[in-house]
Design an enzyme around this catalytic site. Sequence first.
Site, PDB file in Angstrom:
ATOM      1  NE  ARG A  67      -3.730  -2.522   0.353  1.00 47.94           N
ATOM      2  CZ  ARG A  67      -4.544  -2.979  -0.554  1.00 47.94           C
ATOM      3  NH1 ARG A  67      -4.482  -2.541  -1.808  1.00 47.94           N
ATOM      4  NH2 ARG A  67      -5.423  -3.910  -0.253  1.00 47.94           N
ATOM      5  CG  ASN A  97      -4.752  -1.319  -6.082  1.00 46.66           C
ATOM      6  OD1 ASN A  97      -3.643  -1.785  -5.864  1.00 46.66           O
ATOM      7  ND2 ASN A  97      -5.855  -1.868  -5.586  1.00 46.66           N
ATOM      8  CG  HIS A 182     -10.281  -6.722 -11.350  1.00 48.69           C
ATOM      9  ND1 HIS A 182      -9.952  -6.858 -10.023  1.00 48.69           N
ATOM     10  CD2 HIS A 182     -11.635  -6.700 -11.393  1.00 48.69           C
ATOM     11  CE1 HIS A 182     -11.059  -6.923  -9.306  1.00 48.69           C
ATOM     12  NE2 HIS A 182     -12.099  -6.824 -10.111  1.00 48.69           N
ATOM     13  CG  ASP A 308      -5.870 -10.356  -5.290  1.00 46.55           C
ATOM     14  OD1 ASP A 308      -5.313  -9.251  -5.216  1.00 46.55           O
ATOM     15  OD2 ASP A 308      -7.080 -10.486  -5.522  1.00 46.55           O
TER      16      ASP A 308
HETATM   17  O1  DOR Z   1      -9.998  -8.427  -3.188  1.00 45.22           O
HETATM   18  C1  DOR Z   1      -9.322  -7.620  -3.811  1.00 45.22           C
HETATM   19  N1  DOR Z   1      -8.586  -6.680  -3.185  1.00 45.22           N
HETATM   20  N2  DOR Z   1      -9.345  -7.665  -5.151  1.00 45.22           N
HETATM   21  C2  DOR Z   1      -8.752  -6.739  -5.890  1.00 45.22           C
HETATM   22  O2  DOR Z   1      -8.793  -6.858  -7.093  1.00 45.22           O
HETATM   23  C3  DOR Z   1      -8.104  -5.570  -5.242  1.00 45.22           C
HETATM   24  C4  DOR Z   1      -7.655  -5.890  -3.891  1.00 45.22           C
HETATM   25  C5  DOR Z   1      -7.216  -4.688  -3.087  1.00 45.22           C
HETATM   26  O3  DOR Z   1      -6.486  -3.836  -3.600  1.00 45.22           O
HETATM   27  O4  DOR Z   1      -7.556  -4.619  -1.896  1.00 45.22           O
END
Ligand code: DOR
Length: 427
Positions: A67, A97, A182, A308
């Site tokens: 993050r 992201n 995605h 993931d």
């Molecule tokens: O469950 C998920 N969390 N799927 C995603 O595609 C994004 C991810 C997140 O960034 O928390």
Amino acid sequence: MRTLIKNGHLIDPANKRNGNFDLLLSEGKVEAVEPKGKIKEAPGLELIDAKGLVVTPGFCDMHVHFREPGHEYKETIETGSQSAAAGGFTTVAVMPNTSPVNDNRSITELILSQAQQTAIVNILPIGAITKGLKGETLSDMGELKEAGCIGYSDDGRPVSDSEIMRRALEYSKMFDLPCIQHSEVLELTRGGSMNEGVVSTELGLKGMPTEAEDIMVHRDICLLPKTGGKLHVAHISSGGSVDLVRQAKAKGLPVTCEVAPHHFILTDEACRGYDTNAKMSPPLRTNSDLEMIKEGMKDGTIDIIATDHAPHDLVDKQVEFSKACFGIVGLETALPLTLKMVDEKVISLERAIEMLTSQPNKIFGLDKGSLEVGRVADIAIFDENKKYSIDPSKFKSRSKNSPFKDWKVRGKILRTLVNGKTVYKSH
Ligand code: DOR
């Protein structure tokens, strides 16, 4: 510094080795790989006795969410890399992201420089397909590649606009990097928080149907013949999508896909009790999807395992199910969950290691995941028979959002080496 890893069971699918081999490392590289006992011990050599243990190339996870920048309270590049090392991963690809989004050179460079200073494993940035992940304007994909990105994705969100996806695939061909989709038709999942089916009805939660995934996988495959781009389907979860990828591969189209351990282990039954640690996107599906996922792992339709890893803190998870963030942490449970597929005879141990090492490296054109002489000595050593209960409070990750608390598993990472140096050792 020279290191001898001896007496271990080496599984190195890239070099078709599966047996008792010793490894000599020097200057961070593999200097020699020889049958057990052939490399002589010498003074000054660091010895690692791997008797009874499995030695493999370090695992490579092409799908994690650290993050940083933006939400460091959930995970930083440093803590994420420690979590990776504890899970046997020596290379991870970080999704864009973040906040700000990794959609330009300066953010990619920031991530790489933070990684250089704080990470204990290799960090590979993935650049956004569209600016700000808004799905409206393509980012400068050439610049992102130049800055060090190894693929493109808007993960967390789909690229909904077909024309933008078509152009992204054209550029992906030009830059020879995959577009990681995605796959989700947002009109079908709006307001949903779990799989649409019997369980969502019983729980009174709005569902996300499998068609939302299948339709987008199908659309993207339709875009392949003329664009020639490389499509990688992220976190495949529906049986229908597995079938679509299988058919596309049979036609020779350039498509690959990954599965996350939770999608081959859990079903939407895990959402009963409104456990928000069972909430992720795509959602946990039904038993029939699970069976088709396993079939896809068995016949090679599913190329790789990727976690993931999506860290979220309590504030984002200890709320009503419909309001909780999507995602679970995955780096520190990937090996034992994958070994469950070995126990169920879905895949062999060698194939499991291939899906975690050489396959991801092949798809993304990387030079890791192999213990050939001369390669970088990124290595995982684990005890495949060690039994224990999963305890998320002990995770190295800054977040503990795992649905696998107290699960009885086997398979523990004991040591992880990057560039020939130990970066993680279990106590
Ligand atoms: O469950 C998920 N969390 N799927 C995603 O595609 C994004 C991810 C997140 O960034 O928390």
